[in-house]
Design a protein around this motif. Sequence first.
Motif, PDB file in Angstrom:
ATOM      1  N   HIS A 158       4.420 -45.225  45.605  1.00 23.94           N
ATOM      2  CA  HIS A 158       3.339 -45.488  46.542  1.00 23.94           C
ATOM      3  C   HIS A 158       2.781 -46.847  46.136  1.00 23.94           C
ATOM      4  CE1 HIS A 158       3.209 -40.941  46.637  1.00 23.94           C
ATOM      5  NE2 HIS A 158       3.470 -41.288  47.881  1.00 23.94           N
ATOM      6  N   TRP A 196      -3.558 -41.732  52.710  1.00 29.06           N
ATOM      7  CA  TRP A 196      -4.198 -40.425  52.893  1.00 29.06           C
ATOM      8  C   TRP A 196      -5.224 -40.080  51.832  1.00 29.06           C
ATOM      9  CZ3 TRP A 196       0.956 -41.396  52.042  1.00 29.06           C
ATOM     10  CH2 TRP A 196       1.494 -41.003  50.818  1.00 29.06           C
ATOM     11  N   GLU A 243       9.369 -41.180  57.302  1.00 31.15           N
ATOM     12  CA  GLU A 243       9.660 -39.866  56.705  1.00 31.15           C
ATOM     13  C   GLU A 243       8.963 -38.806  57.547  1.00 31.15           C
ATOM     14  OE1 GLU A 243       8.512 -39.551  52.563  1.00 31.15           O
ATOM     15  OE2 GLU A 243       8.877 -37.403  52.528  1.00 31.15           O
ATOM     16  N   LYS A 295       7.492 -35.366  59.126  1.00 35.46           N
ATOM     17  CA  LYS A 295       7.029 -34.070  58.627  1.00 35.46           C
ATOM     18  C   LYS A 295       6.160 -33.475  59.733  1.00 35.46           C
ATOM     19  CE  LYS A 295       4.612 -31.846  54.767  1.00 35.46           C
ATOM     20  NZ  LYS A 295       3.836 -32.002  53.524  1.00 35.46           N
ATOM     21  N   GLU A 334      13.496 -35.546  54.480  1.00 35.74           N
ATOM     22  CA  GLU A 334      13.210 -34.623  53.387  1.00 35.74           C
ATOM     23  C   GLU A 334      13.601 -33.208  53.817  1.00 35.74           C
ATOM     24  OE1 GLU A 334       9.771 -34.987  50.964  1.00 35.74           O
ATOM     25  OE2 GLU A 334       9.449 -32.828  50.870  1.00 35.74           O
ATOM     26  N   HIS A 385      10.712 -30.868  54.804  1.00 37.17           N
ATOM     27  CA  HIS A 385      10.039 -31.260  56.044  1.00 37.17           C
ATOM     28  C   HIS A 385      10.852 -30.803  57.259  1.00 37.17           C
ATOM     29  CE1 HIS A 385       7.821 -34.827  53.866  1.00 37.17           C
ATOM     30  NE2 HIS A 385       7.617 -33.657  53.288  1.00 37.17           N
ATOM     31  N   HIS A 425      14.913 -37.261  50.756  1.00 33.68           N
ATOM     32  CA  HIS A 425      14.093 -36.556  49.775  1.00 33.68           C
ATOM     33  C   HIS A 425      14.637 -35.143  49.713  1.00 33.68           C
ATOM     34  CE1 HIS A 425      10.131 -38.995  49.204  1.00 33.68           C
ATOM     35  NE2 HIS A 425      11.151 -39.456  48.517  1.00 33.68           N
ATOM     36  N   ASP A 468       4.417 -26.737  51.825  1.00 35.68           N
ATOM     37  CA  ASP A 468       5.533 -27.592  51.406  1.00 35.68           C
ATOM     38  C   ASP A 468       5.778 -27.370  49.905  1.00 35.68           C
ATOM     39  OD1 ASP A 468       7.297 -29.644  50.979  1.00 35.68           O
ATOM     40  OD2 ASP A 468       5.925 -31.246  51.565  1.00 35.68           O
ATOM     41  N   ASP A 528      12.607 -35.302  45.822  1.00 38.62           N
ATOM     42  CA  ASP A 528      11.147 -35.150  45.903  1.00 38.62           C
ATOM     43  C   ASP A 528      10.818 -33.703  45.538  1.00 38.62           C
ATOM     44  OD1 ASP A 528       8.533 -35.777  46.258  1.00 38.62           O
ATOM     45  OD2 ASP A 528       8.593 -35.980  48.434  1.00 38.62           O
TER      46      ASP A 528
HETATM   47  C1  3MF Z   1       4.772 -35.211  51.336  1.00 36.23           C
HETATM   48  C2  3MF Z   1       5.819 -36.070  50.767  1.00 36.23           C
HETATM   49  C3  3MF Z   1       5.352 -37.307  50.084  1.00 36.23           C
HETATM   50  C4  3MF Z   1       6.199 -38.513  50.424  1.00 36.23           C
HETATM   51  C5  3MF Z   1       5.775 -39.706  49.632  1.00 36.23           C
HETATM   52  C6  3MF Z   1       6.593 -40.924  49.870  1.00 36.23           C
HETATM   53  C7  3MF Z   1       4.164 -36.996  48.057  1.00 36.23           C
HETATM   54  O1  3MF Z   1       5.227 -34.033  51.823  1.00 36.23           O
HETATM   55  O2  3MF Z   1       6.979 -35.722  50.823  1.00 36.23           O
HETATM   56  O3  3MF Z   1       5.381 -37.080  48.686  1.00 36.23           O
HETATM   57  O4  3MF Z   1       7.541 -38.253  50.190  1.00 36.23           O
HETATM   58  O5  3MF Z   1       4.464 -39.965  49.951  1.00 36.23           O
HETATM   59  O6  3MF Z   1       6.753 -41.223  51.184  1.00 36.23           O
END
Ligand code: 3MF
Length: 344
Positions: free
Chosen positions: A49, A91, A174, A176, A210, A213, A238, A248, A283
């Motif tokens: 980040h 966030w 990404e 979600k 991911e 997600h 991820h 999650d 991740d």
């Molecule tokens: C939230 C995530 C995040 C992102 C990250 C990088 C904390 O569900 O998956 O992990 O992967 O912010 O983009």
Amino acid sequence: MAAEYRFSFGPWNIHEGADPFGPTVRPSIEFGKKLKRYKELGFDGVQFHDDDAVPDMENLSPEQIVKQAAEVKSMLDGEGLVAEFVAPRLWEDPRGIDGGFTANDSACRAWAVERFKRCCDIGNALGTPLRVLWLAREGTYIRESKNAITAYQYLFDAINDALEYDPKAEIAIEPKPNEPMDHAYVPTIGHALALAQKAVDPARVGGLIETAHALLAGLDPSDEMAFALSMGKLWSVHLNDQNGLKFDQDKTFGAANLRGAYNQVRVLELGGYPESGRFVGLDVKAMRSQKADVAHKHLSNSRTVFLRLVEKVRTFPKDVEQQCIADRDYEALEMAVLEHLMGG
Ligand code: 3MF
Ligand code: MG
């Protein structure tokens, strides 16, 4: 053979174990010490980040931010590591409460766009063109609180601003579908890649998928990856796992659904992902119950599972697969897959 994959994770994947119902249970590990762990665990890439790289960035000038990021780059060089991507963490700041890019307050939207530009500066100082947009709070708790059509327009504008500001930037969205919001904008890779086509430079907008997600959206992660691969737009993954539709979980890759994990690896193999030079990001989150001295096993275990599944994909009898397909005997194909995964 399998060593051609390169692995990455973010410093947040080694963490203190707080959850919404209880405090931390493990001591903090400083960033420099985390970096030392990467190679030991079999990883070459670091995901960031923006404020993982420059923690106090909101109180620094753009020049100071770049200077600090350059220092982090030296630390990476010293460990033989590379930065994979940088993601703007909108966030956690009070101005991101209503989503940043899609906030109803124009001052918050302006802040979010500026923050994304600083994130781009950090990426360049760290030597990576990849920016990841996890659109955490870009959505709603209350549907009537935003005009979703306008919100999508704000998102287009923010992405275009970053592309124009930073000619090197390649933005991987990404998707979600929820959490922390009730409903998030851009819930699937289909949304992300449609958005990419509308960008000022569509070639510089792609996706990161991911596992958890996609599952939370009720979709199959391997098919989501296949869609992105078919468009040349899978720029990172991820990998993790998820046991049903709940919060999650970021479980160890393959821990809930080994066959689902196998199919994700299979699609990466079919899509030539290792040849693309892109990283396999994990991740994953250590369980809160894990003791501090072993709270890194989720990372090495996920990598091991991945590599074992690469072997499984590569050794699956192709003649059996072809015969089953030719005979349209998918029961036989399914059994062959299960036997192979069970080691038979
Ligand atoms: C939230 C995530 C995040 C992102 C990250 C990088 C904390 O569900 O998956 O992990 O992967 O912010 O983009
Ligand atoms: Mg993620």
